[in-house]
Write a protein that holds these residues in place. Structure first.
Motif: not given
Length: 417
Positions: A77-79, A83-86, A312-314, A392-393
């Motif tokens: 459960g760590g984004l 992941a946050q950008a998606a 993030s992949f999902a 951090n993306g």
């Protein structure tokens, strides 16, 4: 265009477009007379994202989820930043903590804590909350969500026929499989996985003192088994903790889990959840589409081979799958269907597939010399800064691995390994 109603509990949050519950007899009267544009199997991040995108494109969209929503899901459960950008804009996300610092060690030794310098630190969430929020957004976009309903069979006869656990039959112009790596759509498409790991996880209540100790800080411990590691993610008065190692080492993995929890005094309280699951990573040439069906997320074997990060992949593959499904649903002929599937496969392979290949390079070295990876990451500031930018993306895994400093480090580590 009206949405077919359901004899099952329809997940219809306030402001959504779900049509409520009708009787089984009413549903059977219209069974076979309606064809969905898009059916999505699975309401995790990949499935909910695909359903939202397809519904926003004007497709009559149905999501089938075997569990009741909200559902528990074994997941750290760590984004991370990607992941946050998606995530969809203004998602009502329940963030339990924010990790600004990271503690790394090697089976409890050589511990170092590093601070993130980025603006997008890891957000700690419960997967039940995340999945429910994403499904809520999909429902508000127009998708109908039927939970508590499993898929019992699939067949392809021009369109796709989906048989459900109550004996009902649905027809769809496009199918998105987001039902996990062992799901029916993955088997239908022919997904093949090169790496399978066993993850064990608990969610443990912690004292106020322990919560303060972990607040704002996550832990990664490189483990004693090849390719293994453990994690502690803070979530207020709960810590999510677990270990992961290659499948086939079940007894050793369970022993590592016991030692890991004891080492961080997380074995003192009865867990709220105590579960395990398999993570799988696809072969580079594993199919992502077959006819009118596409797979996303875990169902496609899309997962980081080293970190086993999959959210993030999902999310990213789910968005692309929703776009592909909308194209397939509106295709004028079978040639257009094939083009849409092929375009989806190329897009995923060139982005997420490339990320997985780069991560495999790191994983191969990590399995041989975890101590060298640990010291390279935590004791060399340029390497940490690059890794922090990925968290951090701000960069991708291929860009990170391809950086001149990283290339030198990987070559040096390769010689030492």
């Amino acid at each position: 265009m009206p949405v077919p109603s359901s004899p099952f509990r329809t997940f219809a949050p306030e402001g959504g477009r779900g049509e409520g519950v009708v009787s089984i007899d009413q549903e059977r009267q219209i069974a076979g007379t309606r064809t969905w544009d898009v059916v999505v199997i699975g309401a995790g991040p990949a499935g909910a994202s695909a359903a939202r995108v397809a519904a926003e494109a004007g497709c009559r969209t149905l999501v089938l989820e075997r569990a009741r929503i909200p559902r528990y899901k074994t997941c750290g459960g760590g984004l991370i930043g990607h992941a946050q950008a998606a995530l969809p804009p203004d998602l009502p996300l329940q963030v339990k903590d924010v990790a600004h610092s990271f503690t790394f060690n090697l089976v409890g030794r050589r511990q170092r804590t590093l601070a993130s310098a980025g603006d997008t630190p890891i957000l700690m969430v419960f997967r039940a909350d995340l999945d429910a929020a994403l499904t809520d957004v999909a429902a508000k976009a127009g998708a109908e969500i039927r939970d508590g309903l499993a898929v019992s069979g699939l067949s392809d006869d021009g369109l796709i026929t989906v048989r459900t656990s109550d004996g009902d039959t649905l027809r769809t112009r496009a199918l998105v499989g987001a039902d996990g790596s062992a799901g029916r759509v993955a088997k239908h498409v022919g997904v093949r996985c090169a790496q399978t790991d066993l993850a064990l996880e608990v969610e443990v209540p912690v004292t106020e003192r322990a919560a303060a100790h972990w607040h704002g800080r996550m832990l990664i411990e490189w483990g004693p088994l090849p390719g293994s590691f453990g994690w502690v993610f803070p979530k207020g008065d709960i810590c999510t903790a677990g270990v992961v190692a290659a499948r086939g080492q079940g007894q050793d993995t369970r022993a590592y889990m016991r030692d890991f929890l004891a080492r961080y005094e997380l074995d003192q309280a009865e867990p709220v959840h105590d579960t395990g699951h398999l993570t799988r990573c696809r072969f580079p040439d594993s199919p992502l589409a077959r006819g009118r069906a596409v797979v996303a997320g875990d169902a496609a074997g899309l997962c980081d081979p080293w970190s086993r990060e999959g959210i993030s992949f999902a999310l990213r593959s789910g968005i692309a799958a929703g776009q592909a499904a909308a194209r397939i649903a509106g295709a004028a002929d079978e040639a257009a269907v094939e083009r849409a599937g092929a375009d989806y496969a190329r897009a995923v392979t060139s982005t997420l597939g490339t990320e997985m290949e780069a991560s495999r390079q790191v994983m191969n070295l990590f399995c041989k010399r975890p101590g060298l990876i640990h010291d390279g990451l935590t004791a060399l500031p340029p390497v940490w800064r690059m890794f922090d930018r990925y968290i951090n993306g701000e960069t991708t895994i291929p860009a990170l691995v391809g950086h001149p400093v990283a290339r030198l480090a990987l070559r040096a580590l390769g010689r030492l390994a």
